[in-house]
Scaffold this active site. Structure first.
Site, mmCIF file in Angstrom:
data_model
loop_
_atom_site.group_PDB
_atom_site.id
_atom_site.type_symbol
_atom_site.label_atom_id
_atom_site.label_comp_id
_atom_site.label_asym_id
_atom_site.label_seq_id
_atom_site.Cartn_x
_atom_site.Cartn_y
_atom_site.Cartn_z
ATOM 1 C CG HIS A 156 -1.672 -1.269 1.435
ATOM 2 N ND1 HIS A 156 -2.809 -1.586 1.032
ATOM 3 C CD2 HIS A 156 -0.988 -2.331 2.132
ATOM 4 C CE1 HIS A 156 -3.299 -2.746 1.322
ATOM 5 N NE2 HIS A 156 -2.133 -3.167 2.140
ATOM 6 C CB SER A 277 13.488 22.458 -15.451
ATOM 7 O OG SER A 277 12.802 23.543 -15.672
ATOM 8 C CE LYS A 283 11.838 19.491 -11.372
ATOM 9 N NZ LYS A 283 10.519 19.494 -11.800
ATOM 10 C CD GLU A 290 8.844 12.256 -15.573
ATOM 11 O OE1 GLU A 290 8.262 12.750 -14.627
ATOM 12 O OE2 GLU A 290 9.646 12.865 -16.449
#
Ligand code: ARG
Length: 459
Positions: A156, A277, A283, A290
């Site tokens: 979970h 970024s 970043k 992804e």
């Protein structure tokens, strides 16, 4: 070049419909397989004296010449040929003259396209299997370096029990192995020849389907000509197997995306696989996992598309089948690209933050089950021990302490069977090591798993 259709047509196609009807822009992918299929067919026509051996040789030489020209970049299949099959036939007639018109004796584009597609997919399945094995090896090498690296195990997405990081990685090797097994299975059904089924009913020309099947390396032939030209089950099975490969890659991607967040900090991306970024200079983004996660959707979509294309089709061939190619081609490209990218990410893209991982398993209650197991070893019934540990955890939470911070006296307030050795049992390393049931995360078990995968993958 005049249209290959028969003289019953007086007028030429509407120019837009001609484009709409054509598949050359994508089925040119099948050129090598189409040539091989035609070479096998032409040889069989010669062997069976349907055309003379001399004629068969001239046709085969012509087809080989087309192959050479194509490989040298001198021949580029393109519109206005309707599809790759017509394109090659037109080119052959151009090259060797009217004799080229004998090639299509005793076959149809319907059995031809089915043969080409199976030959192409069979080769691609072998390539994908090799790419999966490469990824398994990369995961195995990372696992081998991280037997004693501990990582929180989750259920979970809540801390559950600590694990050997190697154990976690080996789970993906197992999934990938099932993917390989499934592909082998699909390959068996891809590897059957429809050639000689002709348009749908077979042919009265005295062909020999076994000769062409053998030359093309098929292990069997379709028994029913209608089934042969209208079966696309193998395509669905391939894309379904690919959907599971993508599912596995996507789950691993999701974990890596979590691991490289500041919140988890279990791993850092190297510059080889991280992107920046355009706005936020601090970043480092996990674009690779992804993208893999995102591309999974395309393959699921292709599965849906294929099933929908096939479901309403009466026997036998329908032009709808022309729509099977792009989903298959894109699935192969997507799966192969994602396997390669994940391989690079695992090999060179991640620094495992062992210190952070070690610290993370020190700072939680994932050793609670071990506290209960301790009481069980002292003959306390499990359900009673479970309740006792629940109360101990509650006390810790109210005092902002971890289990290891309690004193022996505090433990004994809950049950007098607790002794000094309890502290030893609660260290994450011992917690992991003691889970020695077969397939468990104990170091002895994981070592056995590592050993067996090494002998399987690195022999
Ligand atoms: N381009 C067609 C396809 O991809 C080849 C077979 C055409 N057969 C036909 N009867 N129109 O399916």
């Amino acid at each position: 070049m005049s249209k290959a259709w028969s003289n019953r047509f007086d007028k030429s196609l509407d120019p837009f419909i001609e484009q709409f009807n054509s598949s050359i822009n994508f089925d040119k992918n099948l050129i090598i397989e189409d040539l091989d299929c035609s070479i096998a067919h032409a040889r069989m026509l010669g062997i069976n004296q349907i055309i003379s051996v001399k004629e068969s040789e001239i046709i085969i030489n012509g087809l080989n010449e087309i192959k050479n020209e194509y490989l040298k970049g001198e021949f580029i299949p393109c519109f206005p040929s309707e599809d790759i099959h017509y394109c090659i036939e037109e080119k052959l007639i151009n090259l060797i003259g009217d004799l080229g018109k004998k090639l299509h004796t005793g076959r149809s584009r319907n059995d031809q396209v089915g043969t080409d597609l199976r030959l192409w997919l069979r080769k691609k399945i072998d390539e994908i299997i090799d790419l999966i094995i490469d990824l398994q090896k990369a995961l195995l090498s990372l696992a081998d370096k991280n037997l004693y690296t501990l990582i929180p195990g989750y259920t979970h997405l809540q801390r559950a029990q600590p694990l050997s990081f190697a154990h976690h990685l080996l789970a993906y090797i197992e999934m990938l192995q099932r993917d390989i097994d499934r592909l082998h299975n699909v390959r068996d059904r891809v590897n059957i020849s429809p050639l000689g089924a002709a348009a749908l009913a077979g042919t009265k020309i005295k062909i020999d389907r076994f000769v062409t099947a053998k030359e093309l390396g098929f292990k069997d032939i379709y028994k029913n000509s209608l089934d042969a030209v209208s079966d696309r089950d193998f395509a669905v099975e391939f894309v379904a197997a690919s959907s599971l490969i993508m599912t596995h890659l996507s789950r691993l991607s999701e974990e890596i995306i979590l691991w490289v967040t500041d919140e988890f900090s279990f791993a850092t991306l190297t510059d080889k696989c991280a992107t920046g970024s355009s706005l936020m200079p601090q970043k480092k983004n996990p674009d690779v996992p992804e993208l893999i996660r995102g591309k999974t959707g395309r393959v699921f979509g292709h599965l849906q598309a294929l099933l929908t294309i096939i479901k309403g089709l009466p026997l036998a061939y329908n032009k709808d089948f022309q729509e099977d190619k792009e989903p298959i081609f894109d699935t192969v490209k997507t799966v192969a690209d994602c396997l390669k990218a994940m391989n690079i990410l695992i090999k060179d893209g991640l620094i495992i933050e062992k210190e952070n991982l070690l610290r993370s398993v020190e700072e939680d209650f994932s050793n609670s089950t071990d506290l209960a197991d301790y009481l069980v070893s002292k003959n306390v019934p499990f359900r009673e021990a479970y309740q006792t540990v629940g109360s101990i955890v509650k006390l810790c939470l109210s005092k902002k302490k971890l289990l290891k911070d309690l004193s022996l006296a505090e433990f004994q307030d809950f049950n007098e069977k607790f002794e000094e050795d309890i502290f030893e049992k609660l260290t994450p390393r011992n917690v992991v090591d003691s889970r020695n049931s077969i397939g468990g995360t104990g170091f002895e078990q994981v070592s056995l798993q590592l050993k067996s995968w090494k002998s399987k993958l690195l022999n």
